[in-house]
Design a protein around this motif. Structure first.
Motif, PDB file in Angstrom:
ATOM      1  N   UNK A   1     -10.625   2.927   3.327  1.00 51.91           N
ATOM      2  CA  UNK A   1     -10.540   1.691   2.559  1.00 51.91           C
ATOM      3  C   UNK A   1      -9.819   0.630   3.391  1.00 51.91           C
ATOM      4  N   UNK A   2     -10.525  -0.427   3.723  1.00 55.98           N
ATOM      5  CA  UNK A   2      -9.970  -1.447   4.614  1.00 55.98           C
ATOM      6  C   UNK A   2      -9.176  -2.520   3.891  1.00 55.98           C
ATOM      7  N   UNK A   3      -8.116  -2.989   4.550  1.00 51.59           N
ATOM      8  CA  UNK A   3      -7.281  -4.076   4.038  1.00 51.59           C
ATOM      9  C   UNK A   3      -7.362  -5.224   5.044  1.00 51.59           C
ATOM     10  N   UNK A   4      -7.962  -6.346   4.638  1.00 52.99           N
ATOM     11  CA  UNK A   4      -8.148  -7.436   5.610  1.00 52.99           C
ATOM     12  C   UNK A   4      -6.839  -8.152   5.936  1.00 52.99           C
ATOM     13  N   UNK A   5      -6.679  -8.526   7.183  1.00 46.97           N
ATOM     14  CA  UNK A   5      -5.518  -9.320   7.614  1.00 46.97           C
ATOM     15  C   UNK A   5      -5.842  -9.950   8.948  1.00 46.97           C
ATOM     16  N   UNK A   6      -6.118 -11.217   8.914  1.00 47.41           N
ATOM     17  CA  UNK A   6      -6.333 -11.937  10.171  1.00 47.41           C
ATOM     18  C   UNK A   6      -6.130 -13.427   9.956  1.00 47.41           C
ATOM     19  N   UNK A   7      -5.334 -14.020  10.822  1.00 46.62           N
ATOM     20  CA  UNK A   7      -5.064 -15.456  10.697  1.00 46.62           C
ATOM     21  C   UNK A   7      -6.324 -16.276  10.966  1.00 46.62           C
TER      22      UNK A   7
ATOM     23  N   UNK B   1       0.843  -1.204   0.000  1.00 40.32           N
ATOM     24  CA  UNK B   1       0.000   0.000   0.000  1.00 40.32           C
ATOM     25  C   UNK B   1       0.876   1.252   0.000  1.00 40.32           C
ATOM     26  N   UNK B   2       1.926   1.234   0.799  1.00 44.50           N
ATOM     27  CA  UNK B   2       2.859   2.369   0.852  1.00 44.50           C
ATOM     28  C   UNK B   2       3.488   2.609  -0.515  1.00 44.50           C
ATOM     29  N   UNK B   3       3.933   1.508  -1.127  1.00 42.73           N
ATOM     30  CA  UNK B   3       4.598   1.601  -2.424  1.00 42.73           C
ATOM     31  C   UNK B   3       3.667   2.200  -3.470  1.00 42.73           C
ATOM     32  N   UNK B   4       2.419   1.754  -3.453  1.00 46.60           N
ATOM     33  CA  UNK B   4       1.429   2.262  -4.403  1.00 46.60           C
ATOM     34  C   UNK B   4       1.149   3.750  -4.121  1.00 46.60           C
ATOM     35  N   UNK B   5       1.037   4.091  -2.849  1.00 44.53           N
ATOM     36  CA  UNK B   5       0.691   5.467  -2.480  1.00 44.53           C
ATOM     37  C   UNK B   5       1.810   6.447  -2.818  1.00 44.53           C
ATOM     38  N   UNK B   6       3.040   5.980  -2.713  1.00 42.50           N
ATOM     39  CA  UNK B   6       4.190   6.858  -2.988  1.00 42.50           C
ATOM     40  C   UNK B   6       4.183   7.368  -4.424  1.00 42.50           C
TER      41      UNK B   6
ATOM     42  N   UNK C   1      -6.276  -1.526  -2.390  1.00 38.25           N
ATOM     43  CA  UNK C   1      -6.944  -0.573  -1.501  1.00 38.25           C
ATOM     44  C   UNK C   1      -6.578   0.847  -1.915  1.00 38.25           C
ATOM     45  N   UNK C   2      -5.304   1.062  -2.185  1.00 41.54           N
ATOM     46  CA  UNK C   2      -4.846   2.398  -2.580  1.00 41.54           C
ATOM     47  C   UNK C   2      -5.398   2.753  -3.960  1.00 41.54           C
ATOM     48  N   UNK C   3      -5.385   1.784  -4.864  1.00 42.15           N
ATOM     49  CA  UNK C   3      -5.920   2.044  -6.216  1.00 42.15           C
ATOM     50  C   UNK C   3      -7.391   2.434  -6.159  1.00 42.15           C
ATOM     51  N   UNK C   4      -8.159   1.696  -5.387  1.00 45.24           N
ATOM     52  CA  UNK C   4      -9.591   2.005  -5.271  1.00 45.24           C
ATOM     53  C   UNK C   4      -9.789   3.376  -4.628  1.00 45.24           C
ATOM     54  N   UNK C   5      -8.982   3.680  -3.630  1.00 40.68           N
ATOM     55  CA  UNK C   5      -9.097   4.985  -2.969  1.00 40.68           C
ATOM     56  C   UNK C   5      -8.836   6.103  -3.977  1.00 40.68           C
ATOM     57  N   UNK C   6      -7.864   5.876  -4.849  1.00 40.06           N
ATOM     58  CA  UNK C   6      -7.532   6.880  -5.869  1.00 40.06           C
ATOM     59  C   UNK C   6      -8.674   7.075  -6.863  1.00 40.06           C
ATOM     60  N   UNK C   7      -9.459   6.019  -7.003  1.00 42.95           N
ATOM     61  CA  UNK C   7     -10.603   6.123  -7.916  1.00 42.95           C
ATOM     62  C   UNK C   7     -11.805   6.739  -7.219  1.00 42.95           C
ATOM     63  N   UNK C   8     -11.613   7.100  -5.954  1.00 44.28           N
ATOM     64  CA  UNK C   8     -12.679   7.788  -5.241  1.00 44.28           C
ATOM     65  C   UNK C   8     -13.603   6.895  -4.439  1.00 44.28           C
ATOM     66  N   UNK C   9     -13.341   5.601  -4.419  1.00 41.34           N
ATOM     67  CA  UNK C   9     -14.181   4.718  -3.611  1.00 41.34           C
ATOM     68  C   UNK C   9     -13.885   4.935  -2.136  1.00 41.34           C
ATOM     69  N   UNK C  10     -14.897   4.800  -1.326  1.00 43.21           N
ATOM     70  CA  UNK C  10     -14.682   4.892   0.114  1.00 43.21           C
ATOM     71  C   UNK C  10     -15.708   4.033   0.839  1.00 43.21           C
TER      72      UNK C  10
END
Lengths: 436, 436
Positions: free
Chosen positions: B151-157, B43-48, B337-346
């Motif tokens: 924009x949520x990013x799921x992560x759970x074992x 996400x950081x890499x995409x956002x940068x 998540x970052x791509x969708x956020x850039x497209x204005x989704x929330x």
């Protein structure tokens, strides 16, 4: 403490003048390690090259008990692919047992079975109990005039055999310990904002080698584990509580590793102590329960929530994270046992002899079986820091070379490890029934 | 049950017409997984790449609590090498907390902090609690006129988020589970000649996904584990004892995996049951103790010694045996998540959508945050066999693709993993003090 063997090939009285020919018996014994099968494979491979001396290669199903029950299998009948794959196989492919084989009747029975199957070479692979049984079987065979060459191959994760610099099986368990406590420490570090304590319990009733190996994970002050409780150094529980409080103050967390056999200053096992009324974790000898006790103790005395991990048998069976160095040394020990036997030596256990630390060089030697069986190696005091709460540099120097190197695990189509399994089909019995 | 998302990009009402520019906040939350840092890195890499929109990339130190405490750090101030290394790093590098963030005052405080730092994009990485908090923060921000893209990013074992085929973090834990129970089963198989039972306890209070994943280790009748007790299927203890006896009769051993949240037929957690007089493992809710209870139960009812393993936090932090597929999917979710956020989704959480099983193909989708936060995924009945004692083929089909692929762990000169650590130096505060 750790001494190099002085029982080299020079002691000719232990060397036979003529070589008997006959069957060979391999028996795995003690608790499993990730390298005992690699030792077995190397010994088998070496033995196969001398079919004139070694007429038949047998395994004892389920270790020493398999000898008494005359449950023997022939490695020639196993799938060659399964045998080849033995290097990367956790636990003990031939099987073990918790039976110590100590009575005179047991020993006599063992020799009877050896005689019946013309077994002339015996290679026990395992811990002190295995070496002790092998030594006594060898002596009784000699008394009874049954020529038998006995050569022990050490394998125990607990690293408590004397006369060897370290035991095959220890390096892999240490690698797993150091890695998993590093990971669990990061978990503790990230999960909680305020105070948190994780207590991880490590097997080892009498010696703290495995507990100490967790200390390798700590490269700096921030890293866990922060406290190590080894069986060799009695714990002052009040001081311990202070150390936990101090860790929480400084870092907001504290990761504690406790050895199964840790004791308080009165010599009582932590695992035996009933802390809450009616709560009793007592059992026969030190048992799992040290982490449970400490967790409750910290929750009551320090007032923070604790997390308790008990990997138990996982750490000694963690083939997937074994040490290449360990695996190679186990194979070397297995190979050398056969070579020494071929040279007529008997009554020895192969040892690992550290020739130099940096660069790490390790050779093999020999120790008398009787001495290897009776000696025990505990963690030297200077391997721990002055306060006795963490490892010291000499332990790092000692242990780090042993955990090095990745092992490539063959994976199946399902993405999971492919571990072979021996058939262990029994050969026909020649002796009468045996009863305990 | 598992359903594919129907909340695709078509729902334009959730899409903003103009893109705000401002700071971005990443917050990790919930219990750690081995992949949450890979998701963060992606996400950081995409956002940068979009510095015109994303003016500043911030992290919340210690998750949601870090927002309330206004403990924010700037990723631009971190060592670039540490950031790059985040893909292979267990636990949560930004930190998490057990704080649920549910009161109105908490939510108002969060929005206040967002406003003060001109945070216009919020990416929570974690479990249901994280998605719930993010959803509520997003709604309150909207009410208060602070334009915020969430924009949520799921992560759970634990794999218990609904609307996604599976959760990043589950595949790696499943791979570790299946491998270690395979190894522990071999240990049990080799150690004892007569009867022996190993009970391994697996985290998971409500859902049995992690417990079920252990079942993958069994390729044939001989392989362990032999019995799985998942929280979804109440255990009849008498029948269970019979099954253990039967396993001992047939194979001489029985390996049992029990989920932390397993219950008896009256709905009581096994971990809560006091078996011996004065012995009480009760605590708040289901807690560690299920294996302890079952171990004692088997020893009393069946009369054999049991071994108990409780890997605890080891299984969700076992970076050293992570699944490549899982790690890649987590990164993909972070990037999307970052791509969708850039497209204005929330107001969405990224989901994983299985496009085909054989060959396995997985794409991403979107689910409404509000629904993702309130839905819960439990193990479907047909994923277990008819008797409810082991997994069925549909679970194998479902789970096997998720555990595939090795991850290469960078090792230091000491032979142990090199895991980065972020500095997380706090940026200056702009809001007043916050008190719980």
């Amino acid at each position: 403490m750790r001494i190099s063997t002085r029982n080299g090939m020079g002691e000719r009285f232990m060397v036979k003048s003529s070589m008997p020919a006959g069957a060979v018996l391999f028996a795995q014994s003690g608790t499993p390690t990730t390298v005992a099968n690699a030792a077995l494979l190397a010994a088998l491979t070496e033995a196969k090259r001398k079919a004139k001396v070694f007429h038949r290669l047998l395994g004892a199903r389920n270790g020493l008990l398999g000898i008494l029950q005359e449950e023997l299998f022939d490695f020639a009948k196993e799938d060659p692919k399964a045998l080849e794959a033995l290097e990367i196989c956790p636990a003990l492919a031939a099987g073990s047992c918790p039976y110590p084989l100590r009575t005179e009747a047991d020993l006599a029975r063992a020799v009877e079975v050896f005689q019946a199957h013309n077994i002339r070479y015996f290679f026990p692979i395992g811990n002190r109990d295995a070496m002790n049984a092998a030594d006594r079987i060898g002596r009784l065979a000699e008394q009874k005039g049954h020529e038998l060459v006995v050569m022990g191959i050490p394998a125990t994760a607990e690293n408590n055999l004397a006369f060897t610099d370290h035991c095959p099986g220890f390096g892999s368990a240490a690698r797993y310990n150091a890695t998993t406590i590093m990971e669990a420490s990061r978990d503790t570090e990230s999960l909680y904002t305020a105070e948190a304590v994780t207590v991880q319990e490590i097997p080892g009733r009498e010696a703290g080698w495995l507990t100490a190996s967790c200390g390798l994970a700590r490269r700096n002050e921030e890293d866990g584990p922060h406290l190590l409780l080894v069986p060799e150094l009695p714990v002052n529980l009040n001081k311990f509580a202070d150390l936990v409080r101090d860790g929480l103050k400084r870092l907001g967390r504290c990761v504690v590793v406790v050895g199964e056999g840790a004791v308080d200053e009165s010599g009582r096992f932590l695992s035996e102590q009933a802390l809450e009324p009616g709560r009793d974790v007592a059992g026969p000898g030190p048992s799992e329960g040290a982490a449970e006790f400490l967790g409750h103790f910290i929750e009551r005395e320090v007032g923070v929530k604790t997390r308790r991990n008990k990997p138990g048998s996982l750490l000694r069976s963690a083939m997937h994270w074994a040490s290449r160095t360990d695996l190679d040394e186990a194979a070397k020990a297995g190979q050398m046992a056969v070579k020494h036997a071929l040279q007529g030596s008997t009554g020895f256990m192969v040892t690992l002899v550290r020739k130099s630390g940096r660069p790490y060089k390790c050779d093999t030697g020999l120790a008398k079986l009787s001495e290897a069986a009776s000696g025990e190696s505990r963690l030297p005091r200077h391997f721990m820091n002055e306060a006795g709460t963490h490892i010291a540099d000499p332990f790092r120097e000692y242990c780090l070379p042993l955990i090095k190197g990745d092992v490539t695990i063959p994976l199946g189509k399902d993405g999971l490890p492919l571990y072979p399994r021996l058939q262990r089909k029994l050969i026909p019995r020649k002796c009468g029934e045996w009863k305990r």
